[in-house]
Design a protein around this motif. Structure first.
Motif, PDB file in Angstrom:
ATOM      1  N   TYR A  57       3.264  -4.631  -3.935  1.00 43.09           N
ATOM      2  CA  TYR A  57       3.896  -4.002  -2.770  1.00 43.09           C
ATOM      3  C   TYR A  57       3.180  -2.701  -2.416  1.00 43.09           C
ATOM      4  O   TYR A  57       2.860  -2.439  -1.250  1.00 43.09           O
ATOM      5  CB  TYR A  57       5.368  -3.750  -3.076  1.00 43.09           C
ATOM      6  CG  TYR A  57       6.020  -2.689  -2.220  1.00 43.09           C
ATOM      7  CD1 TYR A  57       6.174  -2.856  -0.844  1.00 43.09           C
ATOM      8  CD2 TYR A  57       6.478  -1.503  -2.791  1.00 43.09           C
ATOM      9  CE1 TYR A  57       6.768  -1.872  -0.066  1.00 43.09           C
ATOM     10  CE2 TYR A  57       7.072  -0.516  -2.025  1.00 43.09           C
ATOM     11  CZ  TYR A  57       7.218  -0.703  -0.656  1.00 43.09           C
ATOM     12  OH  TYR A  57       7.805   0.271   0.104  1.00 43.09           O
ATOM     13  N   VAL A  58       2.898  -1.870  -3.444  1.00 41.15           N
ATOM     14  CA  VAL A  58       2.184  -0.613  -3.225  1.00 41.15           C
ATOM     15  C   VAL A  58       0.789  -0.898  -2.664  1.00 41.15           C
ATOM     16  O   VAL A  58       0.315  -0.207  -1.742  1.00 41.15           O
ATOM     17  CB  VAL A  58       2.099   0.186  -4.540  1.00 41.15           C
ATOM     18  CG1 VAL A  58       1.128   1.355  -4.405  1.00 41.15           C
ATOM     19  CG2 VAL A  58       3.474   0.688  -4.941  1.00 41.15           C
ATOM     20  N   ALA A  68      -0.519   0.571   0.823  1.00 38.10           N
ATOM     21  CA  ALA A  68      -1.717   1.410   0.893  1.00 38.10           C
ATOM     22  C   ALA A  68      -2.751   0.803   1.839  1.00 38.10           C
ATOM     23  O   ALA A  68      -3.423   1.524   2.600  1.00 38.10           O
ATOM     24  CB  ALA A  68      -2.309   1.586  -0.499  1.00 38.10           C
ATOM     25  N   THR A  69      -2.874  -0.509   1.823  1.00 38.45           N
ATOM     26  CA  THR A  69      -3.816  -1.187   2.708  1.00 38.45           C
ATOM     27  C   THR A  69      -3.402  -1.011   4.169  1.00 38.45           C
ATOM     28  O   THR A  69      -4.242  -0.789   5.051  1.00 38.45           O
ATOM     29  CB  THR A  69      -3.892  -2.684   2.352  1.00 38.45           C
ATOM     30  OG1 THR A  69      -4.294  -2.818   0.985  1.00 38.45           O
ATOM     31  CG2 THR A  69      -4.883  -3.407   3.246  1.00 38.45           C
ATOM     32  N   ARG A  70      -2.080  -1.096   4.415  1.00 33.42           N
ATOM     33  CA  ARG A  70      -1.583  -0.926   5.788  1.00 33.42           C
ATOM     34  C   ARG A  70      -1.979   0.439   6.348  1.00 33.42           C
ATOM     35  O   ARG A  70      -2.373   0.555   7.517  1.00 33.42           O
ATOM     36  CB  ARG A  70      -0.062  -1.065   5.819  1.00 33.42           C
ATOM     37  CG  ARG A  70       0.524  -0.910   7.224  1.00 33.42           C
ATOM     38  CD  ARG A  70       2.006  -0.554   7.206  1.00 33.42           C
ATOM     39  NE  ARG A  70       2.815  -1.476   6.449  1.00 33.42           N
ATOM     40  CZ  ARG A  70       4.124  -1.296   6.233  1.00 33.42           C
ATOM     41  NH1 ARG A  70       4.728  -0.214   6.691  1.00 33.42           N
ATOM     42  NH2 ARG A  70       4.811  -2.171   5.533  1.00 33.42           N
ATOM     43  N   TYR A  71      -1.869   1.468   5.507  1.00 35.38           N
ATOM     44  CA  TYR A  71      -2.164   2.827   5.972  1.00 35.38           C
ATOM     45  C   TYR A  71      -3.613   3.244   5.693  1.00 35.38           C
ATOM     46  O   TYR A  71      -3.962   4.412   5.833  1.00 35.38           O
ATOM     47  CB  TYR A  71      -1.188   3.817   5.334  1.00 35.38           C
ATOM     48  CG  TYR A  71       0.242   3.618   5.798  1.00 35.38           C
ATOM     49  CD1 TYR A  71       0.566   3.703   7.153  1.00 35.38           C
ATOM     50  CD2 TYR A  71       1.258   3.322   4.893  1.00 35.38           C
ATOM     51  CE1 TYR A  71       1.870   3.508   7.586  1.00 35.38           C
ATOM     52  CE2 TYR A  71       2.569   3.132   5.314  1.00 35.38           C
ATOM     53  CZ  TYR A  71       2.865   3.218   6.659  1.00 35.38           C
ATOM     54  OH  TYR A  71       4.160   3.022   7.087  1.00 35.38           O
ATOM     55  N   LEU A  83       7.576   4.250   1.166  1.00 37.16           N
ATOM     56  CA  LEU A  83       7.625   3.695  -0.195  1.00 37.16           C
ATOM     57  C   LEU A  83       9.028   3.271  -0.643  1.00 37.16           C
ATOM     58  O   LEU A  83       9.213   2.143  -1.101  1.00 37.16           O
ATOM     59  CB  LEU A  83       7.020   4.694  -1.181  1.00 37.16           C
ATOM     60  CG  LEU A  83       6.916   4.226  -2.639  1.00 37.16           C
ATOM     61  CD1 LEU A  83       5.972   3.029  -2.746  1.00 37.16           C
ATOM     62  CD2 LEU A  83       6.432   5.360  -3.530  1.00 37.16           C
ATOM     63  N   PRO A  84      10.061   4.108  -0.527  1.00 37.76           N
ATOM     64  CA  PRO A  84      11.384   3.668  -1.002  1.00 37.76           C
ATOM     65  C   PRO A  84      12.119   2.750  -0.031  1.00 37.76           C
ATOM     66  O   PRO A  84      13.088   2.091  -0.415  1.00 37.76           O
ATOM     67  CB  PRO A  84      12.143   4.994  -1.171  1.00 37.76           C
ATOM     68  CG  PRO A  84      11.515   5.907  -0.179  1.00 37.76           C
ATOM     69  CD  PRO A  84      10.071   5.524  -0.108  1.00 37.76           C
ATOM     70  N   ARG A 117       2.823 -13.983  -5.435  1.00 38.18           N
ATOM     71  CA  ARG A 117       2.637 -14.042  -6.900  1.00 38.18           C
ATOM     72  C   ARG A 117       1.515 -13.098  -7.369  1.00 38.18           C
ATOM     73  O   ARG A 117       1.031 -13.236  -8.483  1.00 38.18           O
ATOM     74  CB  ARG A 117       2.359 -15.485  -7.331  1.00 38.18           C
ATOM     75  CG  ARG A 117       3.553 -16.384  -7.036  1.00 38.18           C
ATOM     76  CD  ARG A 117       3.393 -17.797  -7.564  1.00 38.18           C
ATOM     77  NE  ARG A 117       4.626 -18.523  -7.345  1.00 38.18           N
ATOM     78  CZ  ARG A 117       4.920 -19.187  -6.218  1.00 38.18           C
ATOM     79  NH1 ARG A 117       4.035 -19.227  -5.229  1.00 38.18           N
ATOM     80  NH2 ARG A 117       6.080 -19.791  -6.094  1.00 38.18           N
ATOM     81  N   PHE A 118       1.159 -12.163  -6.518  1.00 37.96           N
ATOM     82  CA  PHE A 118       0.169 -11.157  -6.901  1.00 37.96           C
ATOM     83  C   PHE A 118       0.719 -10.349  -8.082  1.00 37.96           C
ATOM     84  O   PHE A 118       1.730  -9.679  -7.984  1.00 37.96           O
ATOM     85  CB  PHE A 118      -0.079 -10.247  -5.693  1.00 37.96           C
ATOM     86  CG  PHE A 118      -1.178  -9.236  -5.880  1.00 37.96           C
ATOM     87  CD1 PHE A 118      -2.367  -9.564  -6.506  1.00 37.96           C
ATOM     88  CD2 PHE A 118      -1.021  -7.947  -5.392  1.00 37.96           C
ATOM     89  CE1 PHE A 118      -3.378  -8.631  -6.641  1.00 37.96           C
ATOM     90  CE2 PHE A 118      -2.028  -7.005  -5.528  1.00 37.96           C
ATOM     91  CZ  PHE A 118      -3.200  -7.351  -6.155  1.00 37.96           C
TER      92      PHE A 118
END
Length: 754
Positions: free
Chosen positions: A31-32, A36-39, A68-69, A179-180
């Motif tokens: 998820y992180v 991070a990729t999005r931004y 994040l939250p 499933r990453f």
């Protein structure tokens, strides 16, 4: 959640974040990565012993921190996020790093039922997970039951024996996949396998046979819940005469065919925890499912295997009446021993119970029975807290020293404190046999090692003969003894963040009193680590000691004797061979007495003919409650003198053989509840307190709990029931831990000021 750190400006910066909570094994790192990729941020994310560490660099770090939250994975729970600015690092891109090692202060999340996406793949012929009974992802599947230690990585789980195939490895490494970094990922090519095919399992159930399957937390026994002979055969083989069985249906709509439920109960049924939910029965299944009870324990499929079995039953063996399949799903624990998890042991121990034993080759590291909940006053209430909820911690009002609390002898649990969290183990059960004691010891070892905690003290019950007390004494650690009912009160107070002063109404079966007596119906004033007994139920003789708790007719006889009707005992209980001798025994001056509320329920059940002998704990009280439709109050049904509550006038009415059973049950519940409210209101006024905590096993009785709560509210008091733990001895270790930890903290404070 708290957040600290400097305000983040829009210019390019590098931030280091630390996230604590339930953030391992829930898809948090992928998820992180996606966030991070999005931004378009560089940096990394990794598990560490405290949770998850993140470094991000770029010109949209503030957007990342805000999001994040808010967009966290469904199973993630964030307790805190700390943020600090660090120096820039050359290089682009964002990656997932290997876990960092060290002293653990994070946690594993609970097992979760199959998510909608995996369920869709399970029945999709084009999916590589089609009909695979171990499909899972970062949103669902086993966690705590397969984890050996933290950080939660595949080599630290039961999946370490299964090397990923190329397809699974590709998904595991693909940030776009659900499933990453899903540590339990598996497929038919590389994962665990069943010993029997699904069609054979379904055919056995449809043929009225009993099937044992290896579930998430242990082996279960299945049979057709509509088949009277199959259910009775299961009772005979398991030697479980009356205790109710849980029933599983494919969906909430299917469960509605045999149970009634509202929106809150449906939400519990369908929650990822998938507990057994006590619901009003429609009486459409085999009568032997829950003999003499008006509620039934219903549950929905937990694992893909359950879905597959029920699907195969509907497809190949549709019920003749056009309805839905319902199957008994009960724990495979012969003779009251712990749940079986080992394949070889299951083959030996279940051979005389199950007609078909279905195993698989993924180990269960930690056994965990199904949780049991009900809804009282519109809110969930635990009867048994286990799979689906453990090891989620209970937040404490403040950080305390680390202690281990070992509970009591019945409905056993253990609790470990770490900082401002308390980790209560899964339901262990009664410590009345060697296997149960070994399970208890195994649970304590796993809990302390997983949390990486070395307790500074072990907290135990006052009773010296409990197996848990003997275990505490054998540790060689500092010992702290806590009175049983004080621990019940403290359990509720700690859950609600209350240190007192408060009143505690503890209605229970038995606990060794501070004076060495048999306590069980107590009114306490509690503050911090101290309590004072300010009232109790009127003492009643306890003929036969522990035997009286198993034979309600004995308590009914004791009540008749106390009412001056001892001459009626032999006649009214003529079916009991020792009735005449008991009548004479009650005249002796040295018969022990008890203030137990539980024994009053037994006395009422015995007098009304609801149950003379109990085949399981609480049977008489549960069957008495089942006869209640609308509780009502006997005017003048109780007396309160010098803090002692007597229900003598009520029992004068109940002792009359002319009273109807249902009328008597309603009269008992309504009057007892009203008497407790009157008792509490008087004591609260005298003590000048408003908070009253309600604890002890008798508050599992939904009628009593709701009537007392409603009465206290009407009187202007603030009644507090347990919500995160059961009111019975399942919550005892938590109360012990809170008192023990506070005692140590208080001593440290005194030493620091000396």
């Amino acid at each position: 959640m708290t957040m600290s750190g400097e305000a983040m400006a829009r210019e390019k910066t590098r931030l280091r974040l630390h996230v604590s909570g339930a953030v391992q094994g829930v898809g948090f790192r992928p998820y992180v990565y996606g966030l991070a990729t999005r931004y378009r941020l560089g940096g990394f994310v990794a598990n560490d012993p405290q949770g998850v560490v993140i470094e991000i660099e770029g010109d949209r770090t503030s957007d990342f921190v805000r999001a994040l939250p808010l967009e966290r994975p469904p199973l993630a729970r964030i307790d805190r996020i700390s943020v600090q600015q660090v120096g820039s690092v050359a290089g682009d891109g964002f990656c997932i790093r290997a876990s960092e090692q060290g002293r653990v202060s994070t946690r594993i999340v609970a097992d979760a039922a199959t998510c909608p996406q995996c369920l869709s793949e399970l029945f999709d012929p084009s999916s590589r997970f089609h009909l695979y009974p171990f499909v899972n992802c970062t949103h669902c599947g086993p966690r705590y039951t397969i984890a050996e230690r933290l950080p939660y990585d595949r080599p630290a789980t039961a999946m370490k024996h299964f090397a990923m195939c190329s397809a699974c490895a590709a998904e595991y490494a693909n940030p776009a996949s659900r499933r990453f970094h899903a540590e339990a990922i598996a497929c038919p090519q590389c994962g665990p396998h069943l010993s029997h095919d699904i069609e054979a399992i379904a055919a056995a159930v449809a043929d009225s046979r009993i099937v044992a399957i290896k579930g998430l937390g242990g082996y279960q026994l299945l049979c057709d819940a509509r088949d009277r002979e199959a259910v009775q055969r299961l009772r005979e083989r398991k030697q479980r005469d009356q205790k109710p069985f849980a029933v599983m249906a494919a969906s909430a709509d299917a469960a509605a065919e045999f149970a009634e439920f509202d929106a809150a109960e449906r939400a519990l049924l369908e929650s990822p925890a998938r507990p057994i939910v006590l619901l009003k029965s429609r009486q459409r299944l085999a009568a032997a499912i829950a003999p003499g009870l008006c509620r039934i324990g219903a549950m929905l499929p937990v694992a893909p295997l359950h879905h597959l079995v029920l699907h195969a039953l509907h497809a190949a063996h549709p019920p003749a009446d056009g309805g839905s399949w319902a199957i008994v799903a009960t724990s495979a624990n012969p003779g009251g021993e712990p749940l079986l998890i080992d394949n070889d042991e299951a083959g030996q121990r279940l051979a005389g119970i199950a007609d078909l034993i279905v195993t698989h080759d993924r180990d269960i590291v930690t056994r965990a029975d199904d949780s049991v909940v009900s809804v009282v006053a519109g809110r969930p209430r635990f009867i048994r807290r286990a799979r689906g909820y453990i090891p989620e911690p209970i937040r404490l009002a403040r950080a305390v020293p680390s202690v281990l609390a070992v509970g009591g002898a019945l409905k056993s649990t253990a609790t470990v404190t770490r900082g401002d969290e308390a980790f209560v183990s899964q339901h262990i059960g009664d410590l009345d046999n060697a296997e149960a004691v070994r399970f208890f010891e195994e649970t304590v070892r796993h809990l302390t090692s997983t949390l990486d905690v070395e307790p500074v003290a072990v907290v135990h019950d006052l009773h010296p003969d409990m197996a848990s007390t003997r275990f505490a004494e054998a540790t060689g650690c500092r010992l702290i003894a806590v009175q049983h009912h004080h621990a019940h009160a403290a359990s509720v107070m700690a859950e609600h963040g209350l240190e007192g002063p408060a009143l505690a109404l503890v209605l229970d079966g038995f606990g060794l009193g501070a004076d060495g007596g048999n306590w069980g119906g107590e009114l306490l004033r509690c503050e911090g680590i101290r309590f004072r007994r300010i009232g109790h139920l009127a003492p009643l003789k306890l003929p036969g000691g522990d035997r009286a708790a198993r034979e309600p007719w004995r308590m009914a006889a004791a009540m008749l004797h106390s009412l001056g009707r001892g001459s009626q005992i032999a006649r009214r209980f003529a079916a009991q061979p020792s009735a005449a001798r008991l009548s004479a025994l009650l005249d002796e001056p040295d018969v022990p007495v008890t203030t137990s509320a539980g024994r009053l329920f037994d006395a009422a059940a015995g007098l009304l003919g609801v149950a003379a002998i109990q085949s399981y704990e609480g049977e008489a009280a549960m069957k008495l409650e089942a006869r209640v439709r609308r509780p009502w109050i006997a005017e003048g049904g109780w007396i309160i003198e010098d803090g002692v509550l007597s229900l003598r006038p009520l029992f004068e009415r109940l002792a009359s053989q002319a009273i109807d059973v249902s009328e008597g049950a309603e009269l008992f519940h309504g009057t007892f509840a009203a008497a407790c409210v009157d008792w509490a209101v008087r004591a609260a006024s005298a003590a000048g307190v408003n908070d009253i905590v309600l604890g002890g096993g008798c508050f599992l009785n939904a009628v009593l709990a709701e009537e007392v709560r409603r009465g206290c509210l009407a009187a202007g008091l603030n009644p507090l029931l347990p919500r995160q733990l059961p009111p019975n001895d399942g919550g005892l270790s938590f109360g012990q831990a809170w008192i023990g930890a506070l005692q140590i903290a208080e001593q440290h404070d005194l030493e620091g000021t000396a």
